[in-house]
Design an enzyme around this catalytic site. Structure first.
Site, PDB file in Angstrom:
ATOM      1  N   THR A  73      63.276 -35.679 -83.472  1.00  0.00           N
ATOM      2  CA  THR A  73      63.981 -34.393 -83.560  1.00  0.00           C
ATOM      3  C   THR A  73      65.163 -34.473 -84.517  1.00  0.00           C
ATOM      4  O   THR A  73      65.479 -33.493 -85.187  1.00  0.00           O
ATOM      5  CB  THR A  73      64.494 -33.982 -82.171  1.00  0.00           C
ATOM      6  OG1 THR A  73      65.145 -35.105 -81.595  1.00  0.00           O
ATOM      7  CG2 THR A  73      63.355 -33.581 -81.282  1.00  0.00           C
ATOM      8  N   THR A  74      65.820 -35.651 -84.574  1.00  0.00           N
ATOM      9  CA  THR A  74      66.944 -35.806 -85.501  1.00  0.00           C
ATOM     10  C   THR A  74      66.426 -35.964 -86.927  1.00  0.00           C
ATOM     11  O   THR A  74      66.912 -35.325 -87.854  1.00  0.00           O
ATOM     12  CB  THR A  74      67.778 -37.048 -85.129  1.00  0.00           C
ATOM     13  OG1 THR A  74      68.033 -37.003 -83.738  1.00  0.00           O
ATOM     14  CG2 THR A  74      69.073 -37.078 -85.879  1.00  0.00           C
TER      15      THR A  74
ATOM     16  N   ASP B 101      61.160 -38.258 -74.034  1.00  0.00           N
ATOM     17  CA  ASP B 101      60.739 -38.448 -75.429  1.00  0.00           C
ATOM     18  C   ASP B 101      59.653 -39.510 -75.516  1.00  0.00           C
ATOM     19  O   ASP B 101      58.628 -39.322 -76.164  1.00  0.00           O
ATOM     20  CB  ASP B 101      61.934 -38.891 -76.293  1.00  0.00           C
ATOM     21  CG  ASP B 101      62.851 -37.719 -76.624  1.00  0.00           C
ATOM     22  OD1 ASP B 101      62.576 -36.625 -76.097  1.00  0.00           O
ATOM     23  OD2 ASP B 101      63.807 -37.884 -77.382  1.00  0.00           O
TER      24      ASP B 101
ATOM     25  N   ASP C  86      70.112 -37.070 -78.555  1.00  0.00           N
ATOM     26  CA  ASP C  86      68.814 -36.467 -78.818  1.00  0.00           C
ATOM     27  C   ASP C  86      69.044 -35.245 -79.707  1.00  0.00           C
ATOM     28  O   ASP C  86      69.697 -34.295 -79.297  1.00  0.00           O
ATOM     29  CB  ASP C  86      68.183 -36.061 -77.482  1.00  0.00           C
ATOM     30  CG  ASP C  86      66.851 -35.368 -77.668  1.00  0.00           C
ATOM     31  OD1 ASP C  86      66.099 -35.798 -78.556  1.00  0.00           O
ATOM     32  OD2 ASP C  86      66.569 -34.399 -76.947  1.00  0.00           O
TER      33      ASP C  86
END
Length: 527
Positions: free
Chosen positions: A94-95, A387, A61
């Site tokens: 998020t990445t 998530d 994550d």
């Protein structure tokens, strides 16, 4: 004449080209760090802390990885921040957001080397971002009216979100879990009502969704194990006053019988407090603090279930879902709001006994119990599920859906390219660079899956020049696939957040032309 240094000792400044290079390199380094975790074939990272216990976290994550790093480079910190905000705001992507910002900086570096002014680059990026967003807006699908289709969309989004995480092996099962949990919320984005409990043991598929609330506590000795139509008083009060509580207090007595009197008085005081609590007409008492043996015995005699030491998160959530309020004084019962639920009973999960509250006042509350081989697996499963829950709860509110698998990036890149062709002046170089940065995302997804990215992305681009194209990268079969058939979907809100955050972060870093590092002001300097 040499420029004088106007700063005190221990302060440094870097100007112009050097400062800009330092910020660009910092941003790119962060992007390179997390880009291997992108996509369904992304790899995990092990984060080991050097503190006590050498804790180990295994995760892919982006936000978790970046949050755990201690970074010195100021530009890199900006990327860490946007990743955190993405995690809080929409939960997923998020990445991608860090990688896209890094790619934008990489493209900007080439433009700066060609002597294009940063402000010109920023203006080009702004135009490109607006164009890309409009391109997506034209392609979104909204099935809010049709409930069946909308639920299918939610399932697809959940599957897509989970396919790049540890739960990808059982994504069907967990996607259903997550969609059921979010559908119960009936459109609220308050994930407090969904509680996740982790219990080691069993396999991941032993996890289940339970309506109601589970408190990770045992029921005390000699107390009712099952209560129907419970009235619950949630409290945060001391139930251990069978000692003199004033520190340093000395009591001088002239005989042993006096000591007994003091003890009896204290017992009486405690008994009065318990009677006050029982007078609320309750049959379940949950306390944040300890309950000593004597009051526990009194509660058991009165047939009241007393639960002690429920952790703060536990009682806050319990008060929320049962519709009660946390009380700390018991003098006027009419002003205390009690919680209600249909049934309280003890259940077993694995080796542990827990207390289950079913039929709670807040109907949308539920608990997801995760089972797994070890704590590391469970922690990662919780992050993955969180998530998915975030994305789904956002999608229930903003029901616009896009296809996934690099399709949105190609759609945006195509439109941005068209814009670059009709834009005069140096801005067009920046707009073109923006399109290259967008194409980098499907390229990285293909690279991570060990595919020939140059070949695949070229094929994909050609596909996208056909009308109504739905092609994206199918990392599992290693070819170009139809995203509609494969059921790979993403929430529009996530893509929008990624696009805007990454562009703004890149703009901010490009504007920098000087970095001043100064030591903190010392005490004696403050006159």
């Amino acid at each position: 004449m040499a420029a004088e240094n106007i700063f005190k000792g221990e302060a440094m400044e870097e100007k112009g080209e050097r400062a800009r290079l330092a910020s660009l390199i910092g941003g790119m380094a962060i992007a390179d760090l997390v880009k291997t975790t992108l996509g369904p074939k992304g790899m995990d990272k092990i984060l080991q802390s050097t503190g006590r216990g050498h804790e180990v976290t295994v995760t892919n994550d982006g936000a978790t990885i970046l949050k755990s790093l201690h970074i010195d480079n100021p530009a890199a910190k900006i990327l860490v921040d946007i990743s955190k905000v993405q995690d809080d705001e929409v939960g997923d992507g998020t990445t991608t957001v860090a990688v896209l910002a890094g790619e934008l900086l990489r493209e900007a570096e080439k433009l700066l080397a060609a002597k294009i002014h940063p402000i010109t680059i920023i203006a080009g990026f702004r135009m490109a971002a607006e164009c890309a967003l409009n391109a997506l807006l034209q392609k979104v699908v909204d099935n809010k009216e049709n409930e069946e289709k909308f639920k299918a969309d939610l399932m697809k989004i959940a599957r897509t979100t989970l396919s790049s995480k540890i739960l990808s092996q059982d994504k069907e099962y967990f996607a259903k879990l997550a969609v059921d949990a979010v559908m119960r919320l009936k459109g609220s984005t308050d994930l407090e009502a969904i509680q996740i409990i982790k219990k080691p043991g069993g396999s991941l598929t032993d996890s289940f969704l339970d309506e109601g609330f589970i408190l990770d506590k045992k029921i005390g000795v000699g107390q009712p194990k099952r209560i129907e139509n419970a009235k619950i008083l949630v409290a945060n009060t001391a139930m251990d006053t069978d000692k003199v509580k004033i520190y340093g207090a000395r009591v001088r007595v002239d005989s042993m019988s006096r000591v007994a009197e003091i003890e009896a008085a204290e017992k009486q005081k405690m008994k009065e407090k318990v009677d006050k609590i029982i007078a609320h007409g309750i049959n379940c008492f949950v306390n944040r603090q300890l309950i000593y043996n004597f009051p526990e015995e009194l509660f058991a005699n009165a047939g009241v279930l007393a639960i002690e030491h429920a952790d703060f998160d536990g009682i806050e959530r319990l008060a929320l879902v049962t519709g009660g309020e946390i009380a700390s004084t018991f003098d006027n019962p009419e002003s205390v709001k009690l919680g209600h639920c249909k049934l309280i009973e003890e259940i077993m999960i694995g080796e542990d006994k827990l207390i289950h509250f079913s039929g709670v006042e807040m109907g949308q509350a539920c608990t997801i119990v995760l089972r797994g081989a070890s704590h590391h697996v469970l922690d990662e499963a919780e992050r993955s599920l969180h998530d998915a829950l975030c994305v789904l709860s956002q999608t229930v509110n903003d029901s616009r859906v896009l296809l996934g698998g690099g399709w949105p990036e190609m759609v945006m890149a195509k439109e941005v390219d068209e814009l670059a062709r009709v834009t005069p002046g140096k801005k067009s170089h920046a707009i073109e660079a923006f399109s290259r940065a967008l194409v980098a995302i499907p390229t990285i997804i293909a690279d991570n899956a060990g595919l020939d990215s140059a070949e695949l992305v070229a094929q994909l681009r050609a596909e996208h020049y056909k009308e109504g194209c739905t092609a994206g990268i199918d990392a599992i079969s290693g070819s170009i696939g139809d995203m509609v058939e494969l059921g790979i979907s993403e929430a529009f809100k996530v893509k929008q957040a990624i696009l805007l955050s990454a562009t703004e972060a890149a703009e901010m870093i490009l504007r920098v032309d000087e970095i001043i590092t100064s030591a903190p002001r010392r005490r004696e300097d403050r006159m």
